[in-house]
Design a protein around this motif. Structure first.
Motif, mmCIF file in Angstrom:
data_model
loop_
_atom_site.group_PDB
_atom_site.id
_atom_site.type_symbol
_atom_site.label_atom_id
_atom_site.label_comp_id
_atom_site.label_asym_id
_atom_site.label_seq_id
_atom_site.Cartn_x
_atom_site.Cartn_y
_atom_site.Cartn_z
ATOM 1 N N HIS A 175 63.994 -7.118 59.709
ATOM 2 C CA HIS A 175 63.768 -6.038 58.735
ATOM 3 C C HIS A 175 62.954 -6.523 57.535
ATOM 4 C CE1 HIS A 175 66.310 -3.363 61.083
ATOM 5 N NE2 HIS A 175 66.980 -4.471 61.340
ATOM 6 N N CYS B 41 62.123 2.775 59.880
ATOM 7 C CA CYS B 41 62.985 1.924 60.696
ATOM 8 C C CYS B 41 64.384 2.540 60.815
ATOM 9 C CB CYS B 41 63.067 0.547 60.054
ATOM 10 S SG CYS B 41 63.986 -0.658 61.013
ATOM 11 N N ASN C 139 64.513 1.541 56.014
ATOM 12 C CA ASN C 139 63.335 0.983 55.353
ATOM 13 C C ASN C 139 62.058 1.404 56.104
ATOM 14 O OD1 ASN C 139 61.834 -0.547 53.574
ATOM 15 N ND2 ASN C 139 62.792 -2.495 54.096
HETATM 16 ZN ZN LIG Z 1 64.489 -2.072 59.257
#
Ligand SMILES: [Zn+2]
Length: 302
Positions: free
Chosen positions: A153, A163, A167
């Protein structure tokens, strides 16, 4: 779900059952218990002969209280369970839980590719991307048990895809098994490629089409390789390792992936002391089982 019976770093026997991760964990306890008991009876081992049990989990794990802290799309009820009580009640065993990439790192460090190395990073490329960091011979844990675990991430494209973590432009949003179908369908020439007729848009399919010179597949693979390299280089800049061990389902095509990633790392990472080695895991399918063996024994007999 993989189950292993280990003795002093030797994998004596193993079993596997379907993961069914969308069904949660609690409903699967009876099957877990049955599988573990079968592993014991097949090997004529009684529960009192077992030192303890190690659990490797795809999520954030408190490895002091041995509780699952946070999940992402897999076994979403796991943070409501008390695994320690479960193992005590059923078998009277102490239980130790750890994030899966950390557990795999322990296995590779003690018995595999990372043996003798005190600064290394584990990266698993698969449905998602898992990472873990060993620094100065110690697992990096952090204040809330998440240090080193969120390399999947790290943002590699701040104008990129949303995502699963909330994020934008994370490595795994830009290049992982879950995001691959989106990447392919978004390609402007997707409709002209015969890959559109495939039922399963996974990396096995992608590599097959790359081999056959499909332009869409080649573009998307290049995008993924760049995203992985960017994530790995960021991890190198953040954690200063000697070695990066790569594992996970996508690494079945390591002969294509590794040389490209190594070249990008050599060219782009700021490491004036030399080059970080990118290597394949020795136990791509069982590193976490070895890690659990080490964790249980080293915790009970430090
Ligand atoms: Zn992520």
């Amino acid at each position: 779900m993989k189950f292993g019976l280990l003795r002093q770093g030797q994998l004596i026997d193993r079993k596997e059952i379907a993961s069914k991760s969308t069904l949660g964990l609690i409903s699967q306890f009876p099957e877990l218990e049955m599988t573990i008991n079968k592993l014991l009876s097949d090997n004529r081992i009684t529960k009192s002969e077992v030192l303890g049990i190690g659990i490797s989990f795809p999520g954030l794990v408190d490895s002091v209280a041995n509780r699952i802290l946070s999940t992402n799309q897999k076994y979403n009820d796991a943070s409501d369970t008390n695994l320690v009580d479960w193992a005590l009640n059923i078998w009277n065993w102490p239980l130790f839980a750890m994030n899966d990439a950390r557990m795999a790192l322990l296995g590779e460090w003690q018995y595999g590719t990372g043996k003798g190395c005190s600064d290394l990073i584990m990266v698993t490329l698969g449905t998602g991307i898992g990472t873990a960091v060993l620094t100065g011979g110690e697992l990096l844990i952090g204040k809330h048990f998440q240090a080193g675990n969120l390399g999947g991430h790290f943002v590699v494209n701040h104008k990129g895809k949303v995502c699963t973590c909330g994020n934008i432009g994370c490595v795994e949003a830009e290049a992982s098994t879950w995001s691959l179908p989106l990447l392919l369908r978004e390609h402007p020439a997707f409709a002209e490629s015969s890959i559109k007729n495939e039922d399963t848009l996974d990396f096995k399919t992608l590599f097959h089409y790359v081999k056959n010179n499909d332009l869409v597949a080649k573009d998307v693979l290049e995008h993924c390789l760049s995203a992985w390299a960017a994530g790995i280089i960021t991890m190198i800049h953040a954690f200063d390792p000697e070695m990066i061990i790569l594992s996970g389902g996508i690494m079945k095509s390591s002969s294509v992936i590794l040389p490209v990633l190594q070249e990008k790392v050599n060219r782009l990472a700021w490491t004036p002391w030399g080059k970080v080695k990118l290597v394949e895991a020795r136990f791509p399918d069982s590193a976490a089982l070895y890690g659990a063996d080490y964790l249980v024994r080293s915790t009970l007999n430090p």
